[in-house]
Design a protein around this motif. Structure first.
Motif, PDB file in Angstrom:
ATOM      1  N   UNK A  25     -18.441 -23.539 -13.880  1.00 57.35           N
ATOM      2  CA  UNK A  25     -17.340 -24.493 -14.019  1.00 57.35           C
ATOM      3  C   UNK A  25     -16.127 -23.795 -14.609  1.00 57.35           C
ATOM      4  N   UNK A  26     -16.392 -22.838 -15.487  1.00 60.92           N
ATOM      5  CA  UNK A  26     -15.341 -22.122 -16.204  1.00 60.92           C
ATOM      6  C   UNK A  26     -14.557 -21.147 -15.326  1.00 60.92           C
ATOM      7  N   UNK A  27     -14.957 -20.988 -14.069  1.00 61.18           N
ATOM      8  CA  UNK A  27     -14.166 -20.186 -13.125  1.00 61.18           C
ATOM      9  C   UNK A  27     -13.784 -21.016 -11.903  1.00 61.18           C
ATOM     10  N   UNK A  28     -13.959 -22.333 -12.000  1.00 59.52           N
ATOM     11  CA  UNK A  28     -13.527 -23.216 -10.933  1.00 59.52           C
ATOM     12  C   UNK A  28     -14.522 -23.407  -9.807  1.00 59.52           C
ATOM     13  N   UNK A  42      -7.419 -18.426 -14.735  1.00 59.27           N
ATOM     14  CA  UNK A  42      -6.787 -19.572 -15.390  1.00 59.27           C
ATOM     15  C   UNK A  42      -7.847 -20.527 -15.937  1.00 59.27           C
ATOM     16  N   UNK A  43      -8.882 -20.779 -15.155  1.00 63.74           N
ATOM     17  CA  UNK A  43      -9.996 -21.605 -15.631  1.00 63.74           C
ATOM     18  C   UNK A  43     -10.680 -20.946 -16.829  1.00 63.74           C
ATOM     19  N   UNK A  45      -6.887 -31.602 -14.386  1.00 66.34           N
ATOM     20  CA  UNK A  45      -7.944 -32.560 -14.701  1.00 66.34           C
ATOM     21  C   UNK A  45      -9.119 -31.865 -15.381  1.00 66.34           C
ATOM     22  N   UNK A  46      -9.397 -30.629 -14.965  1.00 65.04           N
ATOM     23  CA  UNK A  46     -10.436 -29.841 -15.641  1.00 65.04           C
ATOM     24  C   UNK A  46     -10.069 -29.640 -17.108  1.00 65.04           C
ATOM     25  N   UNK A  47      -8.819 -29.299 -17.362  1.00 65.40           N
ATOM     26  CA  UNK A  47      -8.397 -29.048 -18.747  1.00 65.40           C
ATOM     27  C   UNK A  47      -8.520 -30.313 -19.594  1.00 65.40           C
ATOM     28  N   UNK A  48      -8.139 -31.453 -19.028  1.00 63.70           N
ATOM     29  CA  UNK A  48      -8.267 -32.703 -19.777  1.00 63.70           C
ATOM     30  C   UNK A  48      -9.734 -32.995 -20.097  1.00 63.70           C
TER      31      UNK A  48
END
Length: 601
Positions: A459-462, A501-502, A438-441
């Motif tokens: 946000x970019x590391x979750x 991954x994030x 959902x983050x990727x979308x």
């Protein structure tokens, strides 16, 4: 930035100014015991156009005309009964070359929002300061944690590696509240960087170091309120400097009263003049002295720190005419300067009202002069849509589609700040339970639709955070920003597999975006979502990008004949993340909860 003051003067603001400004009328505020009793003249044949005294004898507002005056030192003479009592030197400095034409941020940029106290502690020596009340206490969630300007400077390469070109830091000026001062929105001195963040010189150095890396610095400016500990609150220049009631009155937050033709006077007055909080006195922008003071302060920071833009907090809480004049004064001085205003409204028409040249506000003969607004309706849609697996009449991707169907209301859709979270909202990854799909979308969406994408630090590391637990939970320390942190997410080898991954997805996506003018300023055509799959195109005369977002729990085969008007003669599409190539002549298969960003060939 030191200014040597005469014994009779406690403050001079602005502390210095610049020669060659478009607006040559300079209002200088002199503050000192009974200073209003003096008559004042100035050297170099400078014309004093106005001397304003208020009911407070400790203030003297002197306006001079700086037209055709080169950079120089002026001498102000203060007389009592025609006898010279004392003098005060005042400097007009030379501006940077082409200062007025500075380029600001626009849709080609990606903005990284950070809170300095929670980002990185680069200088342990300023964690606590004698001049400020609240001391370092990292164990206290809402306390001062020690992040500072040096921490930002040391991690500029990290921010840049994400594809970010612009940094919006929450306010850095001094906030001397006894508690919760870390957010710095209750400022106590708007000409001074909070010493726990560093010095004014450090802020200038941050700007300089960013410019060396082709990055832009955005100041978070607050026009609506100061902090209760602001030095003027102890001795107001005039009662009208702030909005006051017989007893404490808080704003009702209903900014709709401003354009509501049915609104009562009491509701409107309470909205505009009520205080944001007991610790935040409400500034009166209808008072010309206060308005001029804030206007000059903003311009001073642009010149002094070589700024590239503003974000204005609670933009539409201020007197509408006053804030429009403030904004126009800044952009008249800097025609290319971008300002994004926080206009937290619930409909596109209400947000549009506050954008410059809006067809909505024109109905009421009003123009805010604000170039850019924040797309809060898109934020609201993204905070719900990705948990709605079955797209129906008003669920799932239809929410996103419907948001963009109202773009006709905006005079400039490229000047929209698009985001899925900020420092006042629930963390996106909290809302969606760290479901990276959902983050990727969501990131793909804000990276490819119109406007200026904004990413909130961590946000970019979750990183997660629940606003229901308090603001401190959505403003946690960035791991690795403090000496001794077990997890250092600033460096590749320090990230956990989940953080990597994030980060890797975010970095690849926004670094790709950085060079894509077709996404920055291209046109958009979108299609009504089917089966919770949203398809849209960004295109210009040379390039075309096809975006497919499958928000359902099923794999879908998309018949591409429906999109012929945009696909035209293109045969293949290369996904910018996986780098896989797709035949787009008849159908595309897309996995559940996934996104494809296809560059058409």
């Amino acid at each position: 930035m030191s200014l040597t003051l005469n014994a009779q003067i406690d403050r001079v603001e602005p502390p210095f100014w610049y020669a060659g400004m478009k607006n040559t009328e300079l209002q200088i505020m002199f503050y000192g015991k009974d200073i209003a009793q003096y008559q004042v003249t100035v050297s170099n044949g400078i014309k004093i156009t106005n001397v304003k005294r208020t009911e407070n004898p400790n203030y003297l507002f002197v306006t001079i005309d700086t037209k055709k005056i080169s950079a120089t030192d002026l001498i102000f003479n203060f007389k009592n009964n025609n006898k010279e009592s004392f003098t005060q030197k005042y400097t007009l400095k030379k501006r940077r070359e082409n200062s007025a034409q500075r380029k600001s941020y626009d849709a080609s940029d990606m903005m990284y929002l950070l809170m300095p106290d929670r980002f990185a502690n680069g200088n342990r020596n300023n964690d606590s300061e004698d001049a400020t009340t609240e001391k370092f206490n990292r164990e206290l969630p809402g306390g001062r944690h020690g992040g500072d300007i040096e921490g930002i400077i040391k991690n500029l390469d990290y921010i840049s590696s994400l594809g970010a070109t612009t940094i919006w830091s929450t306010p850095l000026c001094e906030d001397n509240d006894a508690a919760f001062s870390y957010h710095t929105y209750g400022q106590s001195d708007v000409y001074k960087i909070d010493p726990r963040y560093g010095t004014n010189d450090d802020y200038v150095r941050l700007s300089s170091e960013m410019h060396k890396k082709n990055m832009k610095l955005v100041m978070d400016y607050v026009t609506n309120h100061w902090g209760i500990e602001h030095w003027m609150m102890k001795d107001l220049p005039t009662r009208e400097w702030i909005n006051q009631f017989d007893s404490y009155t808080q704003t009702n937050h209903k900014r709709t009263v401003i354009h509501d033709t049915h609104a009562s006077k009491i509701d409107t007055e309470t909205c505009l003049n009520g205080w944001f909080a007991p610790s935040m006195p409400d500034l009166n922008l209808a008072n010309l002295l206060a308005l001029k003071y804030l206007t000059q302060n903003a311009i001073w920071w642009i010149e002094y720190a070589d700024l590239d833009g503003f974000r204005v907090d609670t933009f539409n809480y201020s007197d509408p005419k006053g804030i429009a004049k403030w904004t126009k004064s800044v952009t008249d001085e800097y025609p290319n300067f971008n300002i994004v205003g926080e206009v937290w409204m619930q409909s596109q028409a209400q947000i549009s009202y506050w954008q410059k040249d809006s067809p909505i506000s024109k109905i009421q003969d009003y123009n805010s002069n604000l170039p850019t607004v924040m797309d809060f309706t898109l934020f609201e849609a993204t905070s719900k849509a990705f948990n709605e697996d079955d797209g129906s009449w008003d669920k799932g991707m239809i929410k996103l589609y419907d948001n963009f169907t109202n773009d006709f209301l905006y005079p400039n859709t490229n000047n929209m700040l698009v985001f899925v979270e900020n420092h006042d909202t629930n963390r996106f990854n909290e809302t969606y339970g760290n479901d990276i799909r959902k983050y990727k979308m969501a990131m793909a969406l804000i990276a490819t639709v119109r406007g200026i994408p904004q990413l909130y630090y961590g946000s970019e590391i979750g990183m997660t955070g629940d606003k229901g637990k308090g603001d401190a939970d959505i403003r946690q320390d960035f791991p690795g920003g403090w000496e001794g942190d077990e997890n250092n997410a600033f460096i590749k080898e320090g990230r956990t597999p989940g953080q990597s991954e994030y980060f890797d997805y975010t970095s690849k996506l926004f670094n790709w975006r950085k060079t894509k003018s077709v996404v920055h300023f291209g046109k958009m055509t979108h299609y009504i979502p089917e089966n919770n799959v949203y398809v849209y195109f960004r295109y210009n005369t040379n390039e075309s990008v096809m975006v497919l977002i499958n928000n359902s729990n099923e794999t879908h085969t998309i018949n591409t004949h429906r999109f012929k008007e945009n696909i035209k003669d293109f045969k293949i599409g290369k996904d910018v993340i996986s780098e896989l190539t797709f035949d787009i002549t008849s159908e595309i298969i897309i996995e559940p909860k996934s996104v494809l960003i296809l560059e058409l060939k």
